[in-house]
Design a protein around this motif. Structure first.
Motif, PDB file in Angstrom:
ATOM      1  N   GLU A  30       0.739  -1.311   0.299  1.00  0.00           N
ATOM      2  CA  GLU A  30       0.013  -0.058  -0.154  1.00  0.00           C
ATOM      3  C   GLU A  30       0.778   1.087   0.054  1.00  0.00           C
ATOM      4  O   GLU A  30       0.485   2.296  -0.692  1.00  0.00           O
ATOM      5  CB  GLU A  30      -0.967  -0.136   1.255  1.00  0.00           C
ATOM      6  N   ALA A  35      -1.414   2.234  -3.315  1.00  0.00           N
ATOM      7  CA  ALA A  35      -2.484   1.439  -3.749  1.00  0.00           C
ATOM      8  C   ALA A  35      -3.542   2.158  -3.068  1.00  0.00           C
ATOM      9  O   ALA A  35      -3.759   1.889  -1.584  1.00  0.00           O
ATOM     10  CB  ALA A  35      -2.294   0.004  -3.446  1.00  0.00           C
ATOM     11  N   LEU A  40      -6.131  -2.565  -3.217  1.00  0.00           N
ATOM     12  CA  LEU A  40      -5.384  -3.411  -2.220  1.00  0.00           C
ATOM     13  C   LEU A  40      -6.035  -4.647  -1.862  1.00  0.00           C
ATOM     14  O   LEU A  40      -5.636  -5.788  -2.002  1.00  0.00           O
ATOM     15  CB  LEU A  40      -4.987  -2.562  -0.983  1.00  0.00           C
ATOM     16  N   ALA A  91      -0.185  -0.243  -9.035  1.00  0.00           N
ATOM     17  CA  ALA A  91      -1.097  -1.275  -8.287  1.00  0.00           C
ATOM     18  C   ALA A  91      -2.044  -1.948  -9.424  1.00  0.00           C
ATOM     19  O   ALA A  91      -2.223  -2.984  -9.350  1.00  0.00           O
ATOM     20  CB  ALA A  91      -2.119  -0.186  -7.384  1.00  0.00           C
TER      21      ALA A  91
END
Length: 463
Positions: A30, A35, A40, A91
């Motif tokens: 994260e 993210a 996530l 991400a």
């Protein structure tokens, strides 16, 4: 046949490890990739979505094209996807790579049990399946313990990326060894593949698993309930198509003959109850240790180590004990697990030493239960049904795990509001206790069937 089992189990361990290890690495991912919550969640749960949704199809493909071929393709794909995860610059890339990793796992994992069922003779199969259960359980626990260790050590300065890149050397070893050591399994006669059935199963599972995985973190918006409701007609239509295709003499993606095997159905029920308990227990216990007791991710991972050690010891002992005393050993293991959970129900707030005693009992009991549940389910499954049978079992495991985390996790969060983590653990442990007692009941049913079958066989021989 020497070397076959280690090659198969290394892939199974790798798949289970990657299922759990991302939970430990989530905060680092994260921070590093910036993210958001939705991304996530997909990084953590996306693997489970595609893994579970493709498992039955992966088992059927193995039945059709050969278990060794699909196993090699699956391991190679899993290795490539793991490298893509480790190289992710953002991400979105990591989400896509995790989805691909889950699909590769769905091709790889059903072939493990299928090859064990098809290659090993009945007198050796139970021991091999016991090792399968042990490897899966150890992979789950290693995801918590070894994952935290790898992140803390910051191997080669790779940070969270090492948890994915560690699969590269494993894959580079397993693929050639699989081509060399695994016996050739001839595919079944060529028939048309049931694409509508495969698509219907995947769609129905996705409609259930996606909201179950994301619902907690998003506050259960309306679309999650709508998706789960939509899964019912999708499953109904798929079931109708499976029966229609079977009546026409075709080969549906689900082998409906498995529904006539009562020990298999009871075994699937036991595995669903166990995995709903096990996955939710690992999740809620992590919350208690980190949010309730203030442990770091690494310290919380180490707290799982004694449970892992006891699981390993009783898993290895359990195969010999079951061979001598039968499924009563599994029932005893379930009661030992139940005792550990009962300790948490009455005293989750008594501090870490008390919790560790409960974890030792849970680990010891789980080691006697989990490896043998799979063998008990497959004992009466015909060799030509091994692929689809193991695919359904694996799908049931993943679905039960996701459902257990969602439902029991929701109970935990509701009770823990305001910092009442010990009370929340007591409530979730009470639900887990009911589930493990259901497992014991299912195993008792299969034991009664086995005793009756042995008695009938003895009577026929005597006549």
């Amino acid at each position: 046949m020497r070397g076959v089992l280690p090659v198969l189990l290394s892939a199974w361990f790798m798949a289970q490890f990657d299922f759990f290890v991302v939970n430990v690495a989530a905060p680092a991912i994260e921070h590093d990739l910036r993210a958001g919550p939705a991304a996530l969640e997909l990084i953590v749960a996306g693997y489970a979505f595609t893994y579970a949704a493709g498992m039955i199809t992966g088992g059927r493909l193995g039945d059709r094209y050969g278990y060794r071929r699909l196993f090699v393709y699956g391991v190679a794909g899993f290795t490539v996807a793991s490298v893509l995860c480790g190289l992710a610059p953002g991400a979105a890339w990591l989400v896509a790579a995790r989805l691909l990793q889950g699909l590769a796992g769905a091709v790889m994992v059903p072939q493990v049990l299928a090859m064990i069922s098809a290659v090993y003779p009945p007198e050796r199969r139970g021991r091999a399946i016991g090792w399968y259960g042990a490897a899966g359980g150890l992979g789950s626990i290693a995801g918590q313990v070894l994952g935290g260790l790898l992140l803390t050590a910051d191997v080669f300065g790779l940070g969270w990326r090492v948890i994915f890149l560690i699969n590269l050397p494993v894959g580079l070893v397993v693929v050639p060894l699989a081509r060399w050591l695994l016996p050739e399994a001839d595919p079944r006669e060529a028939v048309g593949f049931d694409l509508p059935g495969a698509a219907g199963l995947a769609a129905g599972l996705a409609l259930l698993l996606v909201p179950l995985g994301l619902g907690n973190s998003l506050g259960w918006p309306a679309w999650t309930w709508g998706a789960m409701a939509a899964s019912a007609p999708v499953f109904a239509l798929t079931w109708w198509w499976q029966r229609t295709l079977a009546a026409r003499g075709g080969q549906p993606v689900l082998d409906l003959g498995l529904l006539k095997v009562h020990s298999y159905l009871a075994g699937v029920g036991a595995i669903v109850a166990f995995m709903a308990y096990f996955a939710s227990f690992m999740f809620t216990l992590t919350l208690l240790l980190q949010n309730g007791l203030g442990l770091t991710a690494f310290q919380a991972g180490l707290a799982f180590a004694p449970m892992g050690v006891l699981f390993t010891v009783t898993s290895l002992l359990g195969t010999r004990l079951v061979g001598r005393y039968g499924l009563v050993v599994v029932m005893v293991g379930g009661l030992v697990t139940a005792l550990g959970l009962a300790l948490l129900v009455v005293g989750a707030g008594r501090g870490l030493p008390y919790i560790m005693v409960a974890l030792v009992l849970v680990g010891a009991g789980n080691g006697l239960v989990l490896p043998r549940l799979i063998g008990a389910a497959l004992v009466e499954v015909a060799p030509h049904q091994a692929g689809i049978g193991s695919g359904v079992l694996s799908t049931a495991q993943q679905f039960a795990g996701a459902g257990g985390v969602a439902v029991i996790g929701a109970v935990y969060f509701a009770v823990a509001e305001g910092g009442h983590h010990a009370r929340a653990m007591r409530w979730s442990a009470a639900i887990d206790l009911a589930l493990i007692l259901l497992v014991v009941a299912m195993v008792a049913y299969n034991r009664r069937r086995a005793v009756r079958k042995a008695s009938a066989a003895g009577s026929r021989r005597g006549a």
